[in-house]
Scaffold this motif. Structure first.
Motif, PDB file in Angstrom:
ATOM      1  N   UNK A   1       0.970  -1.072   0.076  1.00 17.07           N
ATOM      2  CA  UNK A   1      -0.021   0.258   0.072  1.00 17.07           C
ATOM      3  C   UNK A   1       0.947   1.271   0.012  1.00 17.07           C
ATOM      4  N   UNK A   2       0.526   1.911  -1.081  1.00 16.38           N
ATOM      5  CA  UNK A   2       1.514   3.349  -1.039  1.00 16.38           C
ATOM      6  C   UNK A   2       2.954   2.953  -1.167  1.00 16.38           C
ATOM      7  N   UNK A   3       3.148   1.922  -2.081  1.00 14.46           N
ATOM      8  CA  UNK A   3       4.497   1.698  -2.412  1.00 14.46           C
ATOM      9  C   UNK A   3       5.311   1.139  -1.147  1.00 14.46           C
ATOM     10  N   UNK A   4       4.615   0.703  -0.129  1.00 14.39           N
ATOM     11  CA  UNK A   4       5.243  -0.214   0.974  1.00 14.39           C
ATOM     12  C   UNK A   4       4.651  -1.783   1.086  1.00 14.39           C
ATOM     13  N   UNK A   5       5.651  -2.746   1.065  1.00 13.26           N
ATOM     14  CA  UNK A   5       5.117  -4.040   1.606  1.00 13.26           C
ATOM     15  C   UNK A   5       4.744  -4.164   2.840  1.00 13.26           C
TER      16      UNK A   5
ATOM     17  N   UNK B   1       2.361 -10.835  -6.645  1.00 12.83           N
ATOM     18  CA  UNK B   1       2.649  -9.223  -6.393  1.00 12.83           C
ATOM     19  C   UNK B   1       1.738  -8.500  -7.413  1.00 12.83           C
ATOM     20  N   UNK B   2       0.848  -7.628  -6.779  1.00 10.34           N
ATOM     21  CA  UNK B   2      -0.233  -6.875  -7.628  1.00 10.34           C
ATOM     22  C   UNK B   2       0.167  -5.567  -7.611  1.00 10.34           C
ATOM     23  N   UNK B   3       0.299  -4.585  -8.364  1.00  7.02           N
ATOM     24  CA  UNK B   3       0.355  -3.160  -8.228  1.00  7.02           C
ATOM     25  C   UNK B   3       0.495  -2.396  -9.457  1.00  7.02           C
TER      26      UNK B   3
ATOM     27  N   UNK C   1       8.449   0.250  -7.718  1.00  4.88           N
ATOM     28  CA  UNK C   1       8.055  -0.336  -6.482  1.00  4.88           C
ATOM     29  C   UNK C   1       7.525  -1.646  -6.449  1.00  4.88           C
ATOM     30  N   UNK C   2       6.650  -2.026  -7.346  1.00 10.86           N
ATOM     31  CA  UNK C   2       6.016  -3.396  -7.636  1.00 10.86           C
ATOM     32  C   UNK C   2       7.069  -4.437  -8.119  1.00 10.86           C
ATOM     33  N   UNK C   3       8.150  -3.844  -8.911  1.00  5.07           N
ATOM     34  CA  UNK C   3       9.216  -4.760  -9.413  1.00  5.07           C
ATOM     35  C   UNK C   3      10.124  -4.902  -8.096  1.00  5.07           C
ATOM     36  N   UNK C   4      10.370  -3.985  -7.229  1.00  6.50           N
ATOM     37  CA  UNK C   4      11.007  -4.085  -5.888  1.00  6.50           C
ATOM     38  C   UNK C   4      10.600  -5.441  -5.122  1.00  6.50           C
TER      39      UNK C   4
END
Ligand code: FAD
Length: 372
Positions: A39-43, A69-71, A76-79
């Motif tokens: 959420x908002x780039x944070x896992x 991983x869905x985003x 950020x999603x790739x990370x």
């Protein structure tokens, strides 16, 4: 969707009776998946905790552990996908699309259910966070499978079925629930219930990308802006290393300030038992226990807390539990590592003063210390 509840020991035969042969259409379902919540780039750390639990199940079943991983498209999603390998993933399913920038039930349910229908996992685990609960419910109902929420233990049976254990009857009993005749077997687990696995640096391996096949115009819900809850950032109870909590034994909201003062001096988060929330003395984000937060601090100080089972399940993962209670027979002494039988209203200010003196910068100055 029939979930089967297994009562302890003697009713085990009931489970065998309830189990029909898995329908043909589910026989291809294999491997364990964990939803990596962002959420908002944070896992969310619960995702890594679930990867630890998922790894154990996968090793037991001798199947793969996959991270989902869905985003939005981008770094950020790739990370998050690459990081999943450091927490034990054998492979990652990735759905990256800018339509997925903000969590919306419709788009995330579509992404997850499409993946499940195509790649067929036997077990799907999600964090019991606000987002995870929302998604898990709609994924389970869309797929017409069973979901066991808020599990405290996950295991697999001799026949490979997921045994998902959770409290029931107000926390006084634990029941183990099976989804025997449907797939995937779904479960959610609250943050901090499972230990955080060690992160081991590993190169990314197999990443399977899948298109979303959904367009912005197809989604009825629009996110106009994000307004964070004023209080939501304030409490980091679940992930705090030090927690001081108070219970009804403190007698009044004024006395609860003694807990806050000690917490402030030692750099701890403060929490409470449920009655204090019900009385309006403390806000609900501070409640510890079965219907509050689960904590795993290095040190937990509980003052005037009886240690009822619903409180105990939320604190058992603490490394060191110090209980202060006037009643030497209080249940909290059954699981506290250090028990102090005394009046917390008298002891808390003394502890606070002692820590303040000990932790003040001057007391750690060797020159000053030797001059005293
Ligand atoms: C469905 C359900 C969910 C629940 N979920 C939660 C939950 O998430 N979290 C939770 O905490 N509870 C939960 N409860 C409530 C739980 O059962 C207990 O009622 C609650 O934990 C008791 O809170 P307490 O220990 O503060 O109060 P009490 O049980 O009243 O205990 C107070 C303690 O303080 C001691 N004491 C009194 N005076 C002093 C003093 N001066 N100094 C030191 N000690 C003193 C007493 O000896 C006593 O042990 C739930 C209950 C149900 C039915």
């Amino acid at each position: 969707m029939s979930n089967v509840i297994k009562a302890p020991a003697s009713a085990a035969g009931g489970r065998a009776a309830a189990k029909k042969e898995l329908p043909e259409r589910f026989k291809a379902y294999k491997h364990i998946w964990v939803f990596i919540e962002q959420e908002r780039g944070q896992v969310h750390p619960v995702s890594w905790e679930l990867m630890g639990a998922g790894r154990k199940l996968a090793d037991k079943l001798k199947v793969d552990l996959a991270a989902v991983v869905i985003g939005p498209e981008g770094e950020t999603t790739r990370t998050a996908a690459v990081e999943s390998f450091c927490y034990g993933a054998d492979l990652v399913y990735l759905v990256a699309d800018d339509v997925l920038s903000e969590y919306r039930n419709e788009s995330y349910t579509k992404a997850m259910t499409d993946l499940v229908n195509i790649y067929k996992p036997e077990i799907l685990l999600l964090g019991a966070t606000t987002l995870g609960r929302d998604l898990a419910g709609s994924v389970a109902t869309t797929l017409l499978t069973g979901l066991t929420a808020d599990c405290t233990e996950l295991d697999v049976d001799a026949d490979g079925s997921l045994a998902a254990t959770r409290p029931t009857f107000g926390g006084s009993l634990l029941c183990t629930i099976y989804t025997l005749n449907y797939r995937p077997q779904m479960a959610t687990v609250r943050p901090r219930v499972m230990p955080m696995p060690e992160r081991v640096a590993r190169d990314a391996a197999r990443i399977i990308t899948h298109p979303l096949a959904l367009f912005e115009d197809d989604i009825v819900t629009k996110v106009l802006s994000f307004i964070p809850d004023r209080d939501s950032e304030k409490s980091n109870l679940a992930y705090a290393d030090l927690v001081v909590a108070g219970g009804l034994g403190l007698g009044s909201p004024e006395n609860f300030q003694l807990v806050r003062q000690l917490a402030a001096v030692i750099g701890a988060e403060y929490g409470c038992s449920r009655p204090l929330v019900q009385k309006g003395w403390v806000t609900s984000d501070r409640q510890i226990g079965q219907t509050g937060k689960t904590i795993r601090p290095k040190l937990y100080i509980a003052a005037g807390v009886s240690g009822a089972i619903q409180h105990r399940v939320g604190v058992e993962g603490a490394d060191l539990i110090v209980a202060i209670n006037t009643d030497k027979n209080a249940p909290i002494f059954d699981f506290a590592h250090i028990g102090i039988v005394t009046d917390a209203i008298l002891l808390l200010p003394t502890l606070t003063a002692a820590f303040r003196a000990r932790l003040s910068p001057h007391s750690r100055d060797p020159k000053r210390a030797s001059a005293q």
